[in-house]
Design a protein around this motif. Structure first.
Motif, PDB file in Angstrom:
ATOM      1  N   PRO A 346     -12.266   1.544  -6.310  1.00 22.85           N
ATOM      2  CA  PRO A 346     -12.999   1.001  -7.464  1.00 22.85           C
ATOM      3  C   PRO A 346     -12.529   1.543  -8.810  1.00 22.85           C
ATOM      4  CG  PRO A 346     -14.354   2.564  -6.241  1.00 22.85           C
ATOM      5  CD  PRO A 346     -13.142   2.317  -5.414  1.00 22.85           C
ATOM      6  N   ARG A 347     -11.795   2.660  -8.817  1.00 23.29           N
ATOM      7  CA  ARG A 347     -11.313   3.188 -10.101  1.00 23.29           C
ATOM      8  C   ARG A 347     -10.131   2.383 -10.640  1.00 23.29           C
ATOM      9  NH1 ARG A 347      -8.979   7.505 -10.394  1.00 23.29           N
ATOM     10  NH2 ARG A 347      -8.469   7.925  -8.208  1.00 23.29           N
ATOM     11  N   LEU A 348      -9.573   1.534  -9.786  1.00 25.27           N
ATOM     12  CA  LEU A 348      -8.475   0.669 -10.205  1.00 25.27           C
ATOM     13  C   LEU A 348      -8.980  -0.758 -10.370  1.00 25.27           C
ATOM     14  CD1 LEU A 348      -5.659   1.861  -7.747  1.00 25.27           C
ATOM     15  CD2 LEU A 348      -6.110   2.679 -10.076  1.00 25.27           C
ATOM     16  N   GLN A 349      -8.227  -1.557 -11.089  1.00 28.91           N
ATOM     17  CA  GLN A 349      -8.599  -2.956 -11.301  1.00 28.91           C
ATOM     18  C   GLN A 349      -7.418  -3.850 -10.922  1.00 28.91           C
ATOM     19  OE1 GLN A 349     -11.083  -4.968 -14.795  1.00 28.91           O
ATOM     20  NE2 GLN A 349      -9.130  -4.213 -15.520  1.00 28.91           N
ATOM     21  N   LEU A 350      -7.723  -4.931 -10.234  1.00 34.00           N
ATOM     22  CA  LEU A 350      -6.694  -5.905  -9.859  1.00 34.00           C
ATOM     23  C   LEU A 350      -7.082  -7.270 -10.413  1.00 34.00           C
ATOM     24  CD1 LEU A 350      -4.114  -6.640  -8.213  1.00 34.00           C
ATOM     25  CD2 LEU A 350      -5.651  -7.204  -6.310  1.00 34.00           C
ATOM     26  N   ILE A 351      -6.201  -7.833 -11.221  1.00 31.30           N
ATOM     27  CA  ILE A 351      -6.385  -9.201 -11.712  1.00 31.30           C
ATOM     28  C   ILE A 351      -5.445 -10.097 -10.913  1.00 31.30           C
ATOM     29  CG2 ILE A 351      -6.251 -10.758 -13.686  1.00 31.30           C
ATOM     30  CD1 ILE A 351      -6.528  -8.303 -15.508  1.00 31.30           C
ATOM     31  N   VAL A 352      -6.003 -11.091 -10.250  1.00 31.04           N
ATOM     32  CA  VAL A 352      -5.207 -12.042  -9.473  1.00 31.04           C
ATOM     33  C   VAL A 352      -5.168 -13.358 -10.240  1.00 31.04           C
ATOM     34  CG1 VAL A 352      -4.968 -13.281  -7.291  1.00 31.04           C
ATOM     35  CG2 VAL A 352      -5.878 -10.936  -7.307  1.00 31.04           C
ATOM     36  N   ARG A 353      -3.991 -13.712 -10.735  1.00 26.35           N
ATOM     37  CA  ARG A 353      -3.829 -14.982 -11.435  1.00 26.35           C
ATOM     38  C   ARG A 353      -3.219 -15.981 -10.451  1.00 26.35           C
ATOM     39  NH1 ARG A 353      -4.503 -19.705 -13.682  1.00 26.35           N
ATOM     40  NH2 ARG A 353      -3.930 -19.871 -15.890  1.00 26.35           N
ATOM     41  N   ILE A 354      -4.015 -16.955 -10.036  1.00 24.94           N
ATOM     42  CA  ILE A 354      -3.536 -17.969  -9.096  1.00 24.94           C
ATOM     43  C   ILE A 354      -2.718 -19.001  -9.861  1.00 24.94           C
ATOM     44  CG2 ILE A 354      -4.225 -19.739  -7.443  1.00 24.94           C
ATOM     45  CD1 ILE A 354      -6.696 -18.047  -6.840  1.00 24.94           C
ATOM     46  N   SER A 382     -16.178  -5.744  -7.200  1.00 21.40           N
ATOM     47  CA  SER A 382     -16.239  -6.065  -8.631  1.00 21.40           C
ATOM     48  C   SER A 382     -14.962  -5.697  -9.373  1.00 21.40           C
ATOM     49  CB  SER A 382     -17.433  -5.351  -9.274  1.00 21.40           C
ATOM     50  OG  SER A 382     -17.291  -3.942  -9.144  1.00 21.40           O
ATOM     51  N   ASN A 383     -14.117  -4.860  -8.763  1.00 18.40           N
ATOM     52  CA  ASN A 383     -12.871  -4.484  -9.443  1.00 18.40           C
ATOM     53  C   ASN A 383     -11.741  -5.486  -9.190  1.00 18.40           C
ATOM     54  OD1 ASN A 383     -12.682  -3.641  -6.712  1.00 18.40           O
ATOM     55  ND2 ASN A 383     -11.014  -2.233  -7.236  1.00 18.40           N
ATOM     56  N   ILE A 384     -12.048  -6.556  -8.456  1.00 15.59           N
ATOM     57  CA  ILE A 384     -11.068  -7.619  -8.203  1.00 15.59           C
ATOM     58  C   ILE A 384     -11.466  -8.837  -9.033  1.00 15.59           C
ATOM     59  CG2 ILE A 384      -9.866  -8.987  -6.472  1.00 15.59           C
ATOM     60  CD1 ILE A 384      -9.657  -5.998  -5.944  1.00 15.59           C
ATOM     61  N   ILE A 385     -10.603  -9.264  -9.918  1.00 15.87           N
ATOM     62  CA  ILE A 385     -10.890 -10.399 -10.804  1.00 15.87           C
ATOM     63  C   ILE A 385      -9.948 -11.543 -10.448  1.00 15.87           C
ATOM     64  CG2 ILE A 385     -10.911 -11.195 -13.202  1.00 15.87           C
ATOM     65  CD1 ILE A 385     -11.345  -8.175 -13.923  1.00 15.87           C
ATOM     66  N   ILE A 386     -10.522 -12.673 -10.101  1.00 16.75           N
ATOM     67  CA  ILE A 386      -9.730 -13.845  -9.723  1.00 16.75           C
ATOM     68  C   ILE A 386      -9.740 -14.845 -10.877  1.00 16.75           C
ATOM     69  CG2 ILE A 386      -9.372 -15.664  -8.022  1.00 16.75           C
ATOM     70  CD1 ILE A 386      -9.210 -12.819  -6.865  1.00 16.75           C
ATOM     71  N   ILE A 387      -8.565 -15.219 -11.343  1.00 15.46           N
ATOM     72  CA  ILE A 387      -8.454 -16.256 -12.370  1.00 15.46           C
ATOM     73  C   ILE A 387      -7.897 -17.498 -11.687  1.00 15.46           C
ATOM     74  CG2 ILE A 387      -7.396 -16.921 -14.550  1.00 15.46           C
ATOM     75  CD1 ILE A 387      -7.439 -14.031 -15.357  1.00 15.46           C
ATOM     76  N   PRO A 388      -8.702 -18.546 -11.562  1.00 17.03           N
ATOM     77  CA  PRO A 388      -8.324 -19.716 -10.760  1.00 17.03           C
ATOM     78  C   PRO A 388      -7.224 -20.538 -11.425  1.00 17.03           C
ATOM     79  CG  PRO A 388     -10.398 -20.117 -11.883  1.00 17.03           C
ATOM     80  CD  PRO A 388     -10.049 -18.685 -12.155  1.00 17.03           C
TER      81      PRO A 388
END
Length: 524
Positions: A346-354, A382-388
């Motif tokens: 959780p201390r890291l953040q992952l942004i996934v841009r599809i 919550s530290n995983i952000i998905i951009i559709p």
């Protein structure tokens, strides 16, 4: 007479998909007069060769490919080459023209294969090639149905065709098993027929669009089997430009390609930086996938100021066709295992841009990555952000938030490194092996790199000058401008405007023709 035929054809194609756009092109038949009147030999250059060249267009409804192929044919003829265009006349069980949305059901394709598409495809190709006064060979002339022994080359072309037809990225699928046999038959028949054609017509050089699917991939295999030179090409990103390669498809050759990494001068640097900035909205491209609203600059509120990795996907089926497996089974496995790793940190953040092309590409995916993520992670951390894919947030606006880039095969790796972002390549991206990225050789090494990221280790970013030098090489040397093609904003997106004085007016075409005839490097 030609005008009457074209008008009749325009009425006929009204029954087919894309009829409105095709009809517009047919009604503009006048631009083919330049080809009918361009047989003058006054611009011949003395060359020691009179090569016999086979251009494997094959798919008559692929007007985008036909546009360049007829320009190549006329230019090669003016260099004393004997040129043939090879067209399919309805003999293949399946081909690149087959896409699942063109059939009422999967069972229709299983029963009939490509048959329902052949009539319109043959007519389209015939009218345009005959108008251009190029010698056309038809595949049926060389088919021998007794030659039906399938080899690994046929399987590779058939797999690529099936992935594209179904727009999915996995073979472990009942649909894949149902469709594959038609493409295997088509690939086998095409390869054997093209081998016969090459032998009978004494072909020296084979030119094939893409060089991957059926029958273009089959043509590359046939040429290799007979020891003939191969040139492949594809439309590139910058408007009015093309990628050419010797021996195999540009998608594979770029990975191992060596390039001159000399420092750019100020003019070259300004040129590439200006172009990279335009990539956001694709204003200088004719291949663009994003739906960017430049008036909307807001990023998701959930993005925090913590150590952040930006993961950029490919279209799943496209990644399978162009890049294949590496240290992961496929792109989807890489994406899901990476998300799983970040879930517990959780201390890291992952942004996934599809990738936006999941919905805006020529063949929209039926295998969306957002659905794959939901299936695997019904309760995403919550530290995983998905951009559709349908988000109007620009991928490039995410770069300043990223401390680390993660890619499988996306060409956006070029822009990541040019922005100075340390980037891990888990697949077979073009940016790989250029000394600009972290290229793990195993899953263990990949996750070890992520562990160093978790520990707070700051990866040394790529040398920006070297990254810009590669970006310049990729976008301005390898992507060759052809002024004998006019980009247009509707299908087929490219219109030939061949000029008999092309030796003086189209230096990019000169570069390409020299490459085809003499085997010179395709660099502008």
């Amino acid at each position: 007479m030609i005008k009457k035929c074209l008008i009749a054809f325009a009425k006929e194609i009204a029954k087919y998909p894309l009829a409105r756009h095709l009809r517009k092109e047919v009604e503009r038949y006048k631009w083919w007069k330049e080809f009918r009147n361009s047989n003058s030999k006054e611009h011949l250059i003395n060359v020691p060769l009179e090569p016999r060249i086979l251009i494997v267009t094959s798919v008559g409804e692929n007007l985008n490919a036909l546009a360049l192929d007829v320009v190549l044919a006329k230019a090669l003829e003016s260099r004393n080459a004997k040129v043939f265009i090879l067209m399919c006349d309805g003999v293949l069980d399946a081909c690149m023209n087959c896409e699942i949305q063109k059939f009422q059901s999967l069972s229709e394709f299983q029963e009939e294969g490509s048959a329902s598409l052949c009539k319109g495809c043959i007519r389209t190709g015939k009218i345009f090639t005959e108008s251009a006064k190029i010698e056309v060979l038809y595949l049926s002339r060389y088919v021998d149905n007794s030659k039906d022994e399938v080899n690994i080359q046929d399987i590779e072309s058939a797999n690529a065709g099936t992935f594209r037809f179904l727009a999915i990225g996995s073979k472990a699928n009942a649909e894949f098993e149902a469709v594959l046999p038609k493409f295997v038959k088509g690939a086998n028949k095409a390869r054997n027929a093209i081998e016969t054609c090459i032998a009978q017509e004494k072909i020296d050089i084979v030119v094939a669009h893409h060089g991957i699917y059926v029958p273009q991939g089959s043509a590359v295999s046939a040429a290799h089997n007979l020891g003939k030179r191969v040139v492949t090409w594809s439309q590139s990103y910058r408007r009015g430009t093309y990628l050419f390669s010797h021996d195999d498809t540009p998608h594979k050759m770029q990975i191992e390609e060596k390039y001159d990494s000399k420092t750019l001068n100020d003019s070259e640097k300004d040129k590439v930086l200006t172009y990279l900035k335009s990539r956001d909205a694709g204003t200088n491209d004719w291949i663009r996938f994003g739906i960017v609203d430049n008036s909307t600059t807001e990023l998701p509120l959930s993005i925090k100021q913590v150590s952040t990795a930006l993961l950029l996907t490919n279209v799943n089926w496209d990644a399978q066709v162009h890049f294949g497996a590496s240290i992961f089974l496929n792109m989807e496995e890489w994406m899901l295992e990476t998300i799983d790793w970040f879930q517990s940190r959780p201390r890291l953040q992952l942004i996934v841009r599809i990738h936006p092309a999941e919905i805006t590409g020529t063949v929209p995916t039926r295998d969306p990555m957002a659905a794959a993520i939901r299936r695997r992670f019904p309760n995403l951390a919550s530290n995983i952000i998905i951009i559709p894919p349908n988000s109007n947030v620009s991928t490039y606006s995410l770069f300043p938030k990223a401390d680390l880039g993660l890619i499988f095969g996306t060409k956006t790796g070029v822009e990541l490194t040019a922005s100075g972002i340390p980037t891990i390549v888990a697949g077979e991206a073009w940016i790989k092996n250029k000394g600009l990225t972290l290229d793990p050789k195993s899953k263990l090494e990949y996750f070890d790199l992520l562990s160093h990221f978790e520990a707070g280790e700051i990866f040394e970013g790529p040398d920006i000058d070297e990254a810009l030098a590669y970006a310049y090489h990729y976008f301005f040397r390898r992507m060759i401008p052809v002024s004998s093609i006019k980009p247009i904003p509707f299908f087929p997106y490219a219109r030939p405007i061949y000029n008999p004085n092309w030796e003086k007016t189209d230096p990019g075409l000169v570069n390409i023709i020299d490459g085809i005839i003499f085997g010179r490097e395709f660099e502008f």
